[in-house]
Design an enzyme around this catalytic site. Structure first.
Site, PDB file in Angstrom:
ATOM      1  N   THR A   3      -8.617   6.288  -1.522  1.00 48.40           N
ATOM      2  CA  THR A   3      -9.996   5.805  -1.600  1.00 48.40           C
ATOM      3  C   THR A   3     -10.974   6.943  -1.316  1.00 48.40           C
ATOM      4  O   THR A   3     -12.125   6.887  -1.777  1.00 48.40           O
ATOM      5  CB  THR A   3     -10.245   4.647  -0.615  1.00 48.40           C
ATOM      6  OG1 THR A   3      -9.779   5.014   0.692  1.00 48.40           O
ATOM      7  CG2 THR A   3      -9.536   3.387  -1.067  1.00 48.40           C
ATOM      8  N   LYS A  17       0.725  14.250   1.171  1.00 42.21           N
ATOM      9  CA  LYS A  17      -0.653  14.527   0.776  1.00 42.21           C
ATOM     10  C   LYS A  17      -0.874  16.015   0.526  1.00 42.21           C
ATOM     11  O   LYS A  17      -1.898  16.420  -0.007  1.00 42.21           O
ATOM     12  CB  LYS A  17      -1.620  13.998   1.829  1.00 42.21           C
ATOM     13  CG  LYS A  17      -1.594  12.462   1.927  1.00 42.21           C
ATOM     14  CD  LYS A  17      -2.573  11.933   2.937  1.00 42.21           C
ATOM     15  CE  LYS A  17      -2.500  10.420   3.076  1.00 42.21           C
ATOM     16  NZ  LYS A  17      -3.050   9.700   1.903  1.00 42.21           N
ATOM     17  N   HIS A  24       0.803  -1.225   0.000  1.00 43.18           N
ATOM     18  CA  HIS A  24       0.000   0.000   0.000  1.00 43.18           C
ATOM     19  C   HIS A  24       0.833   1.272   0.000  1.00 43.18           C
ATOM     20  O   HIS A  24       0.270   2.357   0.167  1.00 43.18           O
ATOM     21  CB  HIS A  24      -0.919   0.035   1.224  1.00 43.18           C
ATOM     22  CG  HIS A  24      -2.106  -0.863   1.123  1.00 43.18           C
ATOM     23  ND1 HIS A  24      -3.252  -0.521   0.436  1.00 43.18           N
ATOM     24  CD2 HIS A  24      -2.326  -2.104   1.604  1.00 43.18           C
ATOM     25  CE1 HIS A  24      -4.135  -1.508   0.526  1.00 43.18           C
ATOM     26  NE2 HIS A  24      -3.599  -2.476   1.225  1.00 43.18           N
ATOM     27  N   LYS A  43     -14.752   7.949  -3.050  1.00 45.80           N
ATOM     28  CA  LYS A  43     -15.995   8.266  -2.340  1.00 45.80           C
ATOM     29  C   LYS A  43     -16.562   9.603  -2.800  1.00 45.80           C
ATOM     30  O   LYS A  43     -17.769   9.744  -3.021  1.00 45.80           O
ATOM     31  CB  LYS A  43     -15.738   8.284  -0.835  1.00 45.80           C
ATOM     32  CG  LYS A  43     -15.316   6.936  -0.257  1.00 45.80           C
ATOM     33  CD  LYS A  43     -14.690   7.088   1.117  1.00 45.80           C
ATOM     34  CE  LYS A  43     -13.974   5.804   1.526  1.00 45.80           C
ATOM     35  NZ  LYS A  43     -13.137   5.980   2.722  1.00 45.80           N
ATOM     36  N   LYS A  97      -8.209  13.851   5.077  1.00 44.51           N
ATOM     37  CA  LYS A  97      -7.380  12.653   5.017  1.00 44.51           C
ATOM     38  C   LYS A  97      -6.289  12.797   6.061  1.00 44.51           C
ATOM     39  O   LYS A  97      -6.142  13.853   6.678  1.00 44.51           O
ATOM     40  CB  LYS A  97      -6.779  12.449   3.624  1.00 44.51           C
ATOM     41  CG  LYS A  97      -5.997  13.655   3.101  1.00 44.51           C
ATOM     42  CD  LYS A  97      -5.531  13.427   1.662  1.00 44.51           C
ATOM     43  CE  LYS A  97      -6.679  13.546   0.696  1.00 44.51           C
ATOM     44  NZ  LYS A  97      -6.880  12.361  -0.105  1.00 44.51           N
ATOM     45  N   ARG A  98      -5.532  11.733   6.265  1.00 46.34           N
ATOM     46  CA  ARG A  98      -4.417  11.782   7.201  1.00 46.34           C
ATOM     47  C   ARG A  98      -3.495  12.951   6.859  1.00 46.34           C
ATOM     48  O   ARG A  98      -3.221  13.224   5.696  1.00 46.34           O
ATOM     49  CB  ARG A  98      -3.662  10.451   7.128  1.00 46.34           C
ATOM     50  CG  ARG A  98      -2.466  10.317   8.019  1.00 46.34           C
ATOM     51  CD  ARG A  98      -2.042   8.857   8.104  1.00 46.34           C
ATOM     52  NE  ARG A  98      -1.909   8.237   6.780  1.00 46.34           N
ATOM     53  CZ  ARG A  98      -0.755   8.149   6.111  1.00 46.34           C
ATOM     54  NH1 ARG A  98       0.356   8.643   6.633  1.00 46.34           N
ATOM     55  NH2 ARG A  98      -0.706   7.568   4.927  1.00 46.34           N
TER      56      ARG A  98
END
Length: 825
Positions: free
Chosen positions: A666, A564, A367, A670, A558-559
């Site tokens: 993911t 990111k 991952h 969504k 998100k984290r």
């Protein structure tokens, strides 16, 4: 047997009276409450137990079907299962939501209020754990015999509080009021060994056998949770392990007055499953993390072997044919040497036979492309905690090195690169390499990610075993992420397409023909506005910031991690603020920016980025010049139940990671499913989202993964800043302390990171492209008819990103399970 009130004798569906009797029975006899003393939490529990009664009948029937059919099984082993709330999901999958709403409404009880009483099961950190939860839902919906194995963390992921703009962590004791969805199974408790040494003793067969002796043991106690499929009678199992001491306390110590010492063993044992992701900045933290990983692997494998021996005795000739272990990321890789140990030490196999079974049953999902996220353990620490496993890993590596040398004679440099044991000042065991060596399947989770694994991270292994490598693009379950979280949109789609899209998401393609229907677009827009109003109420309550539902809702949740690039998002907000302050607000698109996520407790830069978001929000939201134009909020304690409100309301989905760093994502799926338009780089599953939606329905920016790599070594962010007036003004506001007037130097580390020529995230490099893409999005949003069409096209194109499709691919190409039907009521 089914409870009488839930199973009428004529076989019909239960009536409202049946449901009410079941509800009241649990309220009185399970909870010992009446209508005068019951709280809303009690009413929630009564409903949960009543719903569980229905699940239990189907659960037992499903497991019996698997046993009678001697079905091949898959065991999905994951350190995280971010399940979220179970009651609403169970009601939807059972097809009983409306019946319960009617039955309880007659009693003056609102089901929606009871759903809000449930505490999120915080057994995961983010995408990895939520993916595991979606996969379990899909496996049950597809009638596949799959069992999840995880850890029953006492405190789960921490609760995040924001005080004076800073993240504070609080224990998330999600079990404080009990968990009505779990069943303790003490009869299946197993013993887990730590420490000690390997001892060689002669056996009756004349061979030397290894015994792992002088160990400090703990017990693993299983708790089972039901995982219902969608309206098909199937209920699979998630088995979570809790650590317990072998003895509650030392009675001699207690009688001698040493009360603390008497319970020391119990406390030490329970630490293993106390907290999800302990801070591993210290040696003790690293050791605890390794204990957790081995605890999960050993308990799960012992459980599987116990069940096999119960049915087949010591005949393992068909074990590999009937079982598969899917390792969800590198964390459970201890399962490889542990299965070897159990087969050899406990069941008397030789190395070759044990390796044949292990290498044909283990499959590995990677991952991450970030080297620091791959598990690596010092050989000395590993040997101290797990000496028998260390010996097995060293033997696996020796045999593997022999295979490499035969394939590439004299390739000592290649052998060094590929060795499971990385030599150096402190030799390390590279667990990802161990997984690749031992597993018959190695998959990435998006097309680009799998390609980069083969070209870079595991290139040598790909050259040796190209047949092992494959891609399985991630997906999410439409049952939770549309049917449950967005009932208004689901109802609108049902009227045009029927309900079959819940299990065949590709049917959403049928929405394309309605994109030109003005009435349908108006209905679609009305649904989005209602969802935005609901999110605005949550933001006002949790953040104290007023969002205007008519503005563009620009969302990144998100984290919190540098790759990111929440930082890039904040720089854009500062840019918009600067434009407003300079009077450059003609033809403006009002925008409400929402950022949320948790930073790992020891990740100081991530925490500083949160501080920057809150500091910029404080300035922007209190400046009269921004009123009606720009708002920014940081949502505390981001979690599954929050995402269920956020996702349906987003207009613009921020998926802005540095290209080549995000495995898949993911959240992006969504948001797309719920009609948000993505602004993103060509990273992870963004590439496939853009392919499906069409480039005209996606806001693309940024360097490609190849360009990111090419920039290494000659990256000059200072020159980029000097050449871009907009970025220069943003950096000046940061450097001048405009957002931290009373805390001089607070954001200097962030400034230095942006200007660092070795910045791996290339934030400055992508700034201009990002700002231009944001401008295109703002212009597009002002054409509301066009924006709604884009929204419809995104939902219509989201069929590929159902976890049902992902699981079907896992099954077709790796697991090869037969569907097994339970006898539904």
């Amino acid at each position: 047997m089914p409870t009488p009130e839930m199973s009428p004798s004529n076989g019909a569906k239960p009536t409202s009276a049946d449901l009410q009797r079941s509800f009241l029975r649990h309220l009185q006899y399970t909870l010992v409450r009446d209508k005068y003393s019951a709280t809303k939490a009690d009413l929630y529990l009564a409903l949960a137990y009543a719903v569980r009664d229905v699940l239990v009948d189907r659960w037992l029937d499903t497991q019996q079907s698997y046993y009678v059919n001697d079905a091949k099984r898959v065991y999905y082993i994951s350190m995280e299962f971010l399940m979220g709330r179970a009651l609403g999901n169970s009601l939807i999958n059972l097809g009983m939501l409306e019946e319960w709403q009617t039955a309880l409404k007659e009693m003056g009880i609102n089901v929606e209020e009871l759903l809000e009483q449930e505490w999120d099961a915080g057994l995961g950190n983010g995408g990895l754990g939520r993916l595991a939860a979606c996969f379990l839902d899909s496996c049950a919906t597809l009638r596949l015999p799959v069992t999840g194995y995880g850890i029953r963390y006492e405190y789960g992921m921490f609760r995040q509080k924001i005080e004076q703009g800073r993240q504070l962590e609080e224990p998330d004791h999600w079990l404080r009021n009990g968990n009505p969805w779990e069943i303790e199974r003490p009869e299946y408790t197993v013993r887990i060994k730590f420490g000690g040494r390997s001892d060689f003793v002669p056996g009756a067969d004349g061979r030397m056998h290894v015994c792992w002796v002088d160990t400090q043991d703990v017990l693993a106690v299983p708790y089972d949770m039901p995982i219902p499929g969608y309206r098909n009678g199937t209920v699979n199992t998630l088995r979570l392990w809790k650590a317990a001491a072998t003895e509650e306390f030392d009675l001699d110590e207690f009688n001698a007055g040493s009360y603390t010492e008497a319970v020391a063993a119990k406390n030490a044992a329970e630490h293993i499953t106390m907290v999800l992701y302990p801070n591993d900045a210290s040696e003790n933290g690293k050791e605890l993390r390794l204990r957790q990983q081995y605890f999960l692997a050993s308990a799960s494998l012992q459980d599987v072997l116990r069940a096999w021996v119960y049915k087949h005795g010591e005949d393992f000739s068909r074990f590999a044919e009937k079982n598969c272990f899917q390792l969800n990321d590198t964390h459970p890789t201890c399962a490889v040497p542990e299965l070897m140990r159990l087969l050899m030490d406990e069941h008397g196999m030789g190395w070759e036979e044990a390796w044949d079974i292990t290498s044909h049953t283990m499959a590995y999902t990677n991952h991450t492309l970030l080297p620091e996220a791959l598990e690596r353990w010092p050989v000395n620490m590993f040997g101290r905690l797990l000496p028998r496993l260390r010996d097995i890993i060293l033997e696996i590596n020796a045999r593997f090195m022999e295979e490499v040398s035969l394939r590439w004679p004299g390739g000592t440099e290649r052998e060094r690169r590929m060795s499971i044991v990385e030599e150096g000042g402190e030799p390390q065991i590279r667990m990802a390499y161990l997984a690749v060596v031992a597993c018959h399947s190695v998959n990435g989770v998006a097309a680009l990610h799998s390609q980069l694994l083969q070209q870079h991270l595991f290139h040598d292994f790909f050259e040796l075993w190209p047949h092992k490598f494959n891609n399985k693009t991630n997906g999410v379950t439409p049952r939770r992420w549309m049917a449950a979280s967005n009932p208004l949109l689901s109802s609108l789609i049902d009227k045009r397409l029927g309900e079959s899209w819940r299990t065949e998401l590709s049917r959403l393609q049928g929405l394309r023909e309605y994109a030109g229907d003005k009435k349908f677009r108006a209905e679609w827009r009305a649904v989005k506005q209602a969802n935005k109003q609901r999110l605005a109420e949550m933001v006002a309550r949790d953040c104290g910031v007023e969002f205007d539902p008519t503005a563009m809702f620009d969302v990144q949740v998100k984290r919190i991690h540098e790759y990111k690039r929440q930082l890039l998002n904040v720089l854009h907000v500062i840019h918009l603020y600067d434009r407003i302050k300079r009077g450059d607000s003609a033809n403006w698109t009002p925008r409400c920016v929402l950022i949320g996520g948790k930073a790992a407790p020891g990740y100081m830069m991530a925490k500083r980025i949160i501080r920057l978001v809150t500091a910029v929000a404080e300035v922007v939201n209190h400046d009269p010049a921004t009123k009606g134009l720009l708002q920014l909020a940081f949502l505390p304690d981001y979690r599954v139940s929050a995402m269920e409100v956020i996702c349906p309301a987003a207009d613009l989905s921020e998926q802005i990671s540095t290209a080549g760093k995000e495995a898949s994502g993911t959240g992006n799926m969504k948001f797309m499913m719920n009609g948000a338009i993505t602004i993103g780089t060509l990273d992870g599953a963004n590439i496939e989202i853009r392919e499906e939606a069409g480039e005209q329905n996606f806001f693309l920016f940024g360097l490609t993964a190849e360009q990111v790599e090419a920039a290494r070594g000659h990256y000059d962010p200072a020159a980029i800043v000097a050449a871009d007036a907009d970025l220069g003004r943003v950096m000046h506001l940061l450097e001048s302390g405009h957002f931290n007037l009373f805390e001089p130097g607070l954001f200097d580390p962030i400034v230095h990171a942006i200007l660092n020529p070795h910045d791996p995230w290339l934030t400055a490099a992508d700034f201009r492209s990002y700002v231009d893409a944001q401008h295109r999005a703002a212009v597009a949003y002002r054409d509301q008819e066009g924006w709604v069409r884009m929204s419809i096209f995104n939902t219509a194109a989201s069929g590929k990103f159902s976890s049902d499709r992902t699981i079907q691919e896992y099954n077709r190409e790796i697991w090869k399970l037969a569907q097994v039907s339970a006898h539904a009521e």
